[in-house]
Every structure is written in structure tokens, then in C-alpha cells.
Enzyme design. Structure first.
Site, short mmCIF file in Angstrom:
data_model
loop_
_atom_site.label_atom_id
_atom_site.label_comp_id
_atom_site.label_asym_id
_atom_site.label_seq_id
_atom_site.Cartn_x
_atom_site.Cartn_y
_atom_site.Cartn_z
N LYS A 112 0.82 -1.21 0.00
CA LYS A 112 0.00 0.00 0.00
C LYS A 112 0.85 1.25 0.00
O LYS A 112 0.51 2.23 -0.65
CB LYS A 112 -0.94 0.01 1.21
CG LYS A 112 -2.15 -0.90 1.05
CD LYS A 112 -3.17 -0.61 2.12
CE LYS A 112 -4.39 -1.49 1.97
NZ LYS A 112 -5.39 -1.26 3.02
N LYS A 195 -4.07 -11.08 -6.54
CA LYS A 195 -5.40 -11.24 -5.94
C LYS A 195 -6.39 -10.20 -6.47
O LYS A 195 -5.99 -9.09 -6.86
CB LYS A 195 -5.32 -11.17 -4.41
CG LYS A 195 -5.00 -9.81 -3.87
CD LYS A 195 -5.27 -9.72 -2.38
CE LYS A 195 -5.06 -8.27 -1.95
NZ LYS A 195 -5.59 -7.88 -0.69
N LYS A 198 -9.85 -4.41 -4.35
CA LYS A 198 -10.67 -3.19 -4.41
C LYS A 198 -9.93 -2.06 -5.09
O LYS A 198 -10.53 -1.19 -5.69
CB LYS A 198 -10.94 -2.67 -2.98
CG LYS A 198 -11.78 -3.50 -2.09
CD LYS A 198 -12.00 -2.75 -0.77
CE LYS A 198 -11.91 -3.70 0.39
NZ LYS A 198 -12.18 -3.16 1.70
#
Ligand code: TYM
Length: 327
Positions: A112, A195, A198
Site C-alpha cells: 500500500k 489477488k 478493491k
């Protein structure tokens, strides 16, 4: 006494079928057997910038998703994380027994913070796993049903609980992650090596829980497949394996049964059917969400907070006494 489970989802973006299959679908099954607590983790969501009105809307939306998926507020407690201030307080205390390198090695933080720049990542983002540990150990949680990406965070929660117990005496239950092989890591439709996420750049990465039928058909049609033509469930066919997993989890069939169903058929036949299976799942789900009013959902969450608050208060008081705070 029933064993306790705890889990949560951040109101930080559109939920996708990976979130549903990796987490919520298991919660719905487990609620029958376990004393279940489910949280909307708004304090985790603000570790990256959020627009206040959107955050408010999404927090209610996540609770609606829980309810529409079949989480029963009579059996479980559903609440908003920031409504129980003990999470933040315990998070602070656990910070003081957490070592910086333990947080530095967290894969999710590395991913992130690398997305923008490490310089602009907040201290909250860095500290995020400690708050998650507090969420879990505050309620004597035994099992934490999550996707694979959260396992490392649960490992840290275990370490911190053990460290605290060792230092101050038996206080916390040591939690364990609960995952299922077929659903713990639903991969991106556009790239089966990563994966479903979002925050993916392309909307062709995921099926959002609010996608309409046409969008689902379009996205499944565009989903990447492997070389070959047979619909087989094999490690060396990661794209197909992922699509078969999605099919089998939504249609309640084993991957082998899905394979049989499409023996001798083409990828395109399988994809057409897969899109219909997803639509058949999403349509009633979306209808239920549409029928839930904000007021009703907020009342359910207030009720949930009332149920869990005494547990949180009791555990925090025990912690404070043990570390030498005057309570
Ligand atoms: P979050 O909001 O990112 O994701 C919610 C849940 O969805 C799972 N998940 C997936 N499962 C399978 N395949 C995927 N592609 C996929 N993507 C996401 C996640 O593993 C998760 O279970 N830190 C947590 C929220 C949290 C929490 C907690 C969870 C805060 N406190 C305490 C459990 C216990 C998170 O960000 O999840």
C-alpha cells in the site's frame, strides 16, 4: 460455551466477490456454530485518505452487505468499530509492546505504501496491524475468518497476545486464522497471478457486489483464460482454476463437479454459464440491499455495539490494571 469468531471489513472501496467468498460467505456459515462478532472497521479505512461523506455512506453500505448476505443480527453482533473506543485504547497499549521491524515486514503495508509513495504514507497505515490485533484480542476471539492476505496480520495478533500474556500474566486468548483453500485467495480476472483487489487499476480485475448483469457478462467475457481448450481444474491453469473456484463456491459444487459439468465443452460455454451463476447470486443480494433502510441498519449496529461494549470494557479494564494504570 460457544467459541468466538471476530472479523471485519473496511469501508474503503467497492466490495467484490473476492471479499464475499473469502470472508462473508464463511461468516454466514460459521454464525450457526460460533458466537459471532462482525465489525465495519472505519478506523482502519482512514489509514488512507477518505472523503467524509463517502466514508459515512460506505460504512452503512458494508453493514447492508453483511445483512443481505445472511448475517443474522439475532445470532451475531454487528457494529461500527469507532463506536467502541476500547479498540483504539487497546491499540495504543499494544503499540507499546510492538517492535518497529515487526510492522516494517508487513506485506500489505509495503504494497500500500509503495502504491503512492512511502513518504506520504500515514503512521496510521504503518500501525494498522496493531489496531487489527486489538480488534481481535479485545473479545477473546478464538477464530478469525478472513482471506489469505490477512493471515500475516493475524500472526502478529498472536505474537502480541502471547507477548502481553508472558509479560503481564494470562490475559488474552491466542487467536487463529480461519481460511478455506478454495476461497482464501480469489485472483484478479485480468491477471490470475495477483489477488482480486478493491484498489485494482482496471475494473476488469473484479466483479463488484453492485455490478449489474450486463457488466458481469462483459467482465467474464473479457476474463483471461489459459492456453488449451478444456475446462480443467489444474495448478498449471491458474486463470481457469480461479474461474472454476468462483463457479463452485457460488453454485455450491466441488471443482470436480464443475469440471464434469463442462467436460467436452469450450471455454466460451463455461464463461457464459459462469456469468449467469454470478448474476443469479448477485440479483437477489442486490435486491435485499435495496430494501434495507439506513435507519434500520444503523439501529442494528447500535444494538450490536450495546451487546459488545461490556465485553470490551471488561477486557480493557483488566489490561489497564495489569499494566499498572489506576482504574
Ligand atoms: P479488507 O477490508 O481489505 O478485506 C475484507 C476481507 O476480504 C478478504 N479478501 C479476500 N479474500 C479472498 N480473495 C481476495 N481476493 C480477497 N480480497 C480481500 C480479506 O482477507 C478480508 O477477510 N484488515 C482487514 C480488516 C480488519 C479485520 C480486523 C479483519 C480490521 N480488523 C479484525 C479481521 C479481524 C482488511 O483490511 O480487510
Amino acid at each position: 460455551m460457544k467459541k468466538r469468531i471476530f472479523s471485519g471489513i473496511q469501508p474503503s472501496g467497492n466490495l467484490h466477490i473476492g471479499n464475499y467468498l473469502g470472508a462473508i460467505q464463511n461468516w454466514v456459515k460459521l454464525q450457526k456454530e460460533y458466537d459471532s462478532i462482525f465489525c465495519v472497521v472505519d478506523m482502519h479505512a482512514i489509514t488512507v485518505p477518505q472523503e467524509p461523506e463517502t466514508l459515512r455512506r460506505r460504512t452503512i453500505e458494508i453493514a447492508k452487505i453483511y445483512l443481505a448476505a445472511g448475517i443474522d443480527p439475532k445470532k451475531c453482533s454487528i457494529f461500527i468499530q469507532s463506536h467502541i473506543c476500547e479498540h483504539a485504547e487497546l491499540g495504543w497499549i499494544l503499540n507499546t509492546i510492538t517492535k518497529i521491524p515487526e510492522l516494517e515486514k508487513m506485506t500489505q503495508f509495503k504494497d500500500k505504501s509503495a502504491k503512492d509513495s512511502r513518504e506520504s504514507a500515514s503512521a496510521g497505515l504503518f500501525d494498522y496491524p496493531v489496531l487489527m490485533a486489538a480488534d481481535i484480542v479485545l473479545y477473546d476471539t478464538q477464530l478469525v475468518p478472513v482471506g489469505k492476505d490477512q493471515k500475516q496480520h493475524i500472526e502478529l495478533a498472536r505474537t502480541l497476545a502471547q507477548r502481553f500474556n508472558h509479560k503481564f500474566g494470562e490475559t488474552f486468548v491466542i487467536p487463529e486464522a480461519y481460511t478455506k483453500k478454495e476461497s482464501e485467495n480469489i485472483m484478479g480476472l485480468d491477471d490470475p497471478t495477483k489477488k482480486m483487489s478493491k484498489s485494482a487499476k482496471s475494473e476488469y480485475n473484479y466483479i463488484a457486489l453492485n455490478d449489474d448483469a450486463e457488466t458481469v457478462r462483459k467482465k467474464i467475457k473479457k476474463a483471461v483464460t489459459d492456453s488449451g481448450s478444456e475446462v480443467v481444474y489444474q495448478e498449471d491453469k491458474p486463470a481457469l482454476k480461479n474461474l472454476i473456484n468462483i463457479y463452485s463456491l457460488l453454485a455450491d459444487k466441488t471443482p470436480k463437479e464443475v469440471e464434469k459439468l463442462f467436460a467436452g465443452k469450450k471455454y466460451s460455454d463455461f464463461k457464459t454459464e459462469l456469468a449467469e451463476v454470478i448474476i443469479k447470486f448477485l440479483a437477489p443480494f442486490q435486491k435485499k440491499i435495496g430494501e434495507l433502510s439506513d435507519e434500520k441498519v444503523l439501529a442494528i449496529m447500535e444494538d450490536g455495539a450495546k451487546k459488545v461494549r461490556p465485553l470490551a470494557k471488561k477486557k480493557l479494564e483488566e489490561v489497564k490494571k495489569k499494566i499498572g494504570f489506576i482504574v
